[in-house]
Design a protein around this motif. Structure first.
Motif, PDB file in Angstrom:
ATOM      1  N   PHE A  18     -12.797   1.223 -12.384  1.00  0.00           N
ATOM      2  CA  PHE A  18     -13.553   0.205 -11.684  1.00  0.00           C
ATOM      3  C   PHE A  18     -12.550  -0.585 -10.837  1.00  0.00           C
ATOM      4  N   THR A  19     -11.902   0.137  -9.940  1.00  0.00           N
ATOM      5  CA  THR A  19     -10.697  -0.346  -9.302  1.00  0.00           C
ATOM      6  C   THR A  19     -10.622   0.174  -7.870  1.00  0.00           C
ATOM      7  N   ASP A  20     -10.161  -0.656  -6.958  1.00  0.00           N
ATOM      8  CA  ASP A  20      -9.893  -0.192  -5.602  1.00  0.00           C
ATOM      9  C   ASP A  20      -8.598   0.617  -5.574  1.00  0.00           C
ATOM     10  N   GLN A  21      -8.550   1.628  -4.743  1.00  0.00           N
ATOM     11  CA  GLN A  21      -7.394   2.528  -4.725  1.00  0.00           C
ATOM     12  C   GLN A  21      -6.096   1.794  -4.408  1.00  0.00           C
ATOM     13  N   TYR A  22      -6.185   0.748  -3.607  1.00  0.00           N
ATOM     14  CA  TYR A  22      -4.921   0.108  -3.225  1.00  0.00           C
ATOM     15  C   TYR A  22      -4.208  -0.561  -4.389  1.00  0.00           C
ATOM     16  N   GLU A  23      -4.916  -0.824  -5.486  1.00  0.00           N
ATOM     17  CA  GLU A  23      -4.216  -1.329  -6.675  1.00  0.00           C
ATOM     18  C   GLU A  23      -3.191  -0.299  -7.152  1.00  0.00           C
ATOM     19  N   PHE A  24      -3.578   0.985  -7.090  1.00  0.00           N
ATOM     20  CA  PHE A  24      -2.687   2.048  -7.557  1.00  0.00           C
ATOM     21  C   PHE A  24      -1.553   2.321  -6.563  1.00  0.00           C
ATOM     22  N   THR A  25      -1.857   2.231  -5.275  1.00  0.00           N
ATOM     23  CA  THR A  25      -0.781   2.458  -4.308  1.00  0.00           C
ATOM     24  C   THR A  25       0.240   1.332  -4.354  1.00  0.00           C
ATOM     25  N   MET A  26      -0.209   0.081  -4.579  1.00  0.00           N
ATOM     26  CA  MET A  26       0.734  -1.030  -4.756  1.00  0.00           C
ATOM     27  C   MET A  26       1.576  -0.825  -6.007  1.00  0.00           C
ATOM     28  N   LEU A  27       0.923  -0.373  -7.088  1.00  0.00           N
ATOM     29  CA  LEU A  27       1.648  -0.117  -8.320  1.00  0.00           C
ATOM     30  C   LEU A  27       2.743   0.921  -8.092  1.00  0.00           C
ATOM     31  N   GLN A  28       2.379   2.033  -7.446  1.00  0.00           N
ATOM     32  CA  GLN A  28       3.357   3.098  -7.212  1.00  0.00           C
ATOM     33  C   GLN A  28       4.543   2.584  -6.399  1.00  0.00           C
ATOM     34  N   ALA A  29       4.263   1.835  -5.334  1.00  0.00           N
ATOM     35  CA  ALA A  29       5.334   1.336  -4.484  1.00  0.00           C
ATOM     36  C   ALA A  29       6.210   0.322  -5.225  1.00  0.00           C
ATOM     37  N   ALA A  30       5.574  -0.532  -6.040  1.00  0.00           N
ATOM     38  CA  ALA A  30       6.344  -1.526  -6.784  1.00  0.00           C
ATOM     39  C   ALA A  30       7.220  -0.868  -7.857  1.00  0.00           C
ATOM     40  N   LEU A  31       6.706   0.176  -8.504  1.00  0.00           N
ATOM     41  CA  LEU A  31       7.519   0.899  -9.479  1.00  0.00           C
ATOM     42  C   LEU A  31       8.743   1.511  -8.810  1.00  0.00           C
ATOM     43  N   ARG A  32       8.545   2.078  -7.640  1.00  0.00           N
ATOM     44  CA  ARG A  32       9.657   2.712  -6.927  1.00  0.00           C
ATOM     45  C   ARG A  32      10.648   1.656  -6.444  1.00  0.00           C
ATOM     46  N   ALA A  33      10.144   0.479  -6.043  1.00  0.00           N
ATOM     47  CA  ALA A  33      11.016  -0.568  -5.510  1.00  0.00           C
ATOM     48  C   ALA A  33      11.719  -1.370  -6.594  1.00  0.00           C
ATOM     49  N   GLY A  34      11.286  -1.211  -7.846  1.00  0.00           N
ATOM     50  CA  GLY A  34      11.893  -1.971  -8.929  1.00  0.00           C
ATOM     51  C   GLY A  34      11.354  -3.374  -9.069  1.00  0.00           C
ATOM     52  N   LEU A  81      -6.876  11.144 -11.171  1.00  0.00           N
ATOM     53  CA  LEU A  81      -5.850  10.562 -10.312  1.00  0.00           C
ATOM     54  C   LEU A  81      -4.826  11.616  -9.881  1.00  0.00           C
ATOM     55  N   ARG A  82      -4.531  12.539 -10.796  1.00  0.00           N
ATOM     56  CA  ARG A  82      -3.577  13.613 -10.486  1.00  0.00           C
ATOM     57  C   ARG A  82      -4.182  14.607  -9.493  1.00  0.00           C
ATOM     58  N   ASP A  83      -5.400  15.052  -9.763  1.00  0.00           N
ATOM     59  CA  ASP A  83      -6.023  16.078  -8.928  1.00  0.00           C
ATOM     60  C   ASP A  83      -6.279  15.576  -7.509  1.00  0.00           C
ATOM     61  N   GLN A  84      -6.607  14.309  -7.382  1.00  0.00           N
ATOM     62  CA  GLN A  84      -6.880  13.745  -6.065  1.00  0.00           C
ATOM     63  C   GLN A  84      -5.614  13.267  -5.353  1.00  0.00           C
ATOM     64  N   ARG A  85      -4.474  13.421  -6.036  1.00  0.00           N
ATOM     65  CA  ARG A  85      -3.174  13.035  -5.469  1.00  0.00           C
ATOM     66  C   ARG A  85      -3.168  11.583  -5.005  1.00  0.00           C
ATOM     67  N   ILE A  86      -3.782  10.745  -5.812  1.00  0.00           N
ATOM     68  CA  ILE A  86      -3.844   9.321  -5.479  1.00  0.00           C
ATOM     69  C   ILE A  86      -2.507   8.647  -5.745  1.00  0.00           C
ATOM     70  N   ILE A  87      -1.832   9.076  -6.794  1.00  0.00           N
ATOM     71  CA  ILE A  87      -0.523   8.515  -7.151  1.00  0.00           C
ATOM     72  C   ILE A  87       0.415   9.640  -7.569  1.00  0.00           C
ATOM     73  N   ASP A  88       1.692   9.322  -7.654  1.00  0.00           N
ATOM     74  CA  ASP A  88       2.681  10.344  -7.986  1.00  0.00           C
ATOM     75  C   ASP A  88       2.889  10.464  -9.494  1.00  0.00           C
ATOM     76  N   GLY A  89       3.717  11.433  -9.865  1.00  0.00           N
ATOM     77  CA  GLY A  89       3.953  11.725 -11.282  1.00  0.00           C
ATOM     78  C   GLY A  89       4.508  10.565 -12.081  1.00  0.00           C
ATOM     79  N   PRO A  90       5.556   9.869 -11.615  1.00  0.00           N
ATOM     80  CA  PRO A  90       6.082   8.731 -12.383  1.00  0.00           C
ATOM     81  C   PRO A  90       5.034   7.636 -12.614  1.00  0.00           C
ATOM     82  N   THR A  91       4.167   7.415 -11.628  1.00  0.00           N
ATOM     83  CA  THR A  91       3.125   6.400 -11.798  1.00  0.00           C
ATOM     84  C   THR A  91       2.096   6.851 -12.831  1.00  0.00           C
TER      85      THR A  91
END
Length: 442
Positions: A18-34, A81-91
């Protein structure tokens, strides 16, 4: 005591999508950025009340707690999330162990709120908090809008009974949430059995026009209903001729007839005529229930009518013209690094067009006058003034990921009635106006 809010009697699926996709893209970018582990503070507030409203009503808090508790990523969700390639493996790996471990404070459910009020404050790492934005706003915006409409209708009803009956006018799951919010706002019962089952709200219901039309005569229909449900039932009297139906209803059920329902016509005029006829027939204790696309204005216009209860559907579940509260979920403070001891600094969006926000982790208090009526919503980021210490509004809801403030639904309902009574009298006026008390920042 309503036990439903202390543990739903039905299974609740994962709320993680029950979430907008950009929550996950922000999460992925923040994880990568530290920066994902930086301690953060988000607040839910609204910049203005819906047009025509003079106060808001906090509703949905109990449902938010359920949603946070069930925000989990099982194999099915992760697979999507994996099949739709919404986020990467580490996320994906990070999400597989997701549990909200932060703290949540908020206005208690049923409390009034005003522009700027920090209705909910969510604290934890950026990663764990940002994911909750959409589901929290979805619940609070919907439920608070319905509760505000219900509160206005409850005030207009002046103590007369209110029945929520809007399930057929909205999404089937929204109908359940609407019944819950309406109960908090002052309604007494619902026609929706799922709401009764899930939240312990009293349920009511008798028959529709189809039941009368099924039978060869109106008398046959009334007889069948009374034989099945007893003399205390409510008979629908406007399928054909109202006066004839009222006469037949009393002949069939006797003067012990519980109530008659009127669903069409000039309700003010018809209600007076029906009351006079019932009294003449000796059915002086028979109640009159009116329905027919009512809202708070129609209810107020019937104040002089001999009506005992109102059934409200469409206008209630659509927020009586204001189906959302325009609440937002904004980052107001964050740590300077991922170090747990790093200091928090205020942050805020700066833009044109009325979308400014005030940075800093806030406290909130309601100042009252000499009569004990509310006179201002006071917000601040520094020390709480001594005179406002015992007037603070935020209560702890979640501590270290554990829910600490579940409560029966009746508690929220009673709280709202008390909160509304402590507002200035002009709060319940149906005329347009500014918020009934101002918001002050310290």
């Amino acid at each position: 005591m309503n036990v439903a809010d202390l543990g739903l009697p039905v299974d609740v699926p994962s709320t993680a999508l029950f979430t907008d996709q950009y929550e996950f893209t922000m999460l992925q970018a923040a994880l990568r950025a530290g920066t994902a582990d930086r301690r953060s503070v988000f607040e839910v507030f609204t910049r203005r009340l819906p047009d025509g409203r003079r106060y808001g009503v906090v509703a949905g808090t109990g449902r938010v707690l359920d949603a946070v508790e069930n925000f989990r990523f099982d194999e099915g969700v992760l697979g999507f999330l994996r099949d739709q390639r919404i986020i990467d493996g580490p996320t994906l790996d990070w999400l597989s162990g997701y549990r909200f471990n932060g703290d949540i404070w908020g206005y208690p459910e049923g409390e009034a709120y005003f522009p700027g009020s920090p209705i909910l404050r969510v604290e934890g790492s950026f990663a764990e908090c940002v994911l909750l934005e959409t589901v929290i706003l979805s619940i609070l915006n919907h439920d608070s809008a319905i509760a505000a409409a219900a509160s206005r209708m409850s005030s207009a009803a002046g103590g007369r009974r209110l029945i929520e009956m809007g399930a057929r006018r909205t999404h089937e799951l929204a109908a359940v949430a609407s019944a819950r919010a309406a109960y908090i706002g002052g309604f007494h019962s619902t026609s929706d059995l799922a709401a009764g089952f899930r939240y312990g709200i009293p349920t009511v219901g008798t028959s529709a026009h189809a039941f009368t039309l099924l039978h060869d005569t109106e008398r046959d229909a009334f007889r069948a209903q009374v034989d099945s449900l007893g003399r205390g039932t409510t008979l629908l009297v406007d399928t054909y001729d109202v006066a004839e139906a009222v006469r037949t209803a009393v002949e069939v059920a006797g003067t012990e007839l519980g109530a008659v329902r009127i669903d069409s016509g000039d309700l003010l005029l018809v209600a007076h005529r029906v009351r006079h006829q019932l009294d003449e027939l000796g059915a002086r204790n028979t109640k009159i229930v009116v329905t027919s696309d009512l809202d708070e204005y129609a209810i107020a216009s019937l104040a002089a009518a001999p009506v005992d209860a109102y059934g409200v559907g469409t206008q209630l579940v659509t927020g009586s013209g204001q189906p959302t509260c325009s609440m937002v979920y904004k980052l107001v403070a964050r740590a300077t690094s991922a170090d747990p001891d790093a200091p928090l600094i205020p942050v805020a969006k700066k833009s044109t067009g009325g979308k400014l926000s005030v940075g800093g982790r806030k406290w909130a208090a309601r100042r009252v006058d000499e009569q004990g009526d509310a006179e201002a919503e006071v917000l601040g980021t520094g020390p709480v003034p001594e005179e406002l210490e015992d007037r603070q509004l935020l209560v702890e809801l979640v501590k270290g990921g554990e829910i600490v403030a579940r409560e029966p639904l009746d508690t929220a309902r009673e709280r709202h009635i008390a909160a509304r009574e402590r507002l200035p009298l002009s709060a319940v006026q149906l005329s347009r106006g500014e918020p009934v008390i101002p918001t002050e920042y310290m």
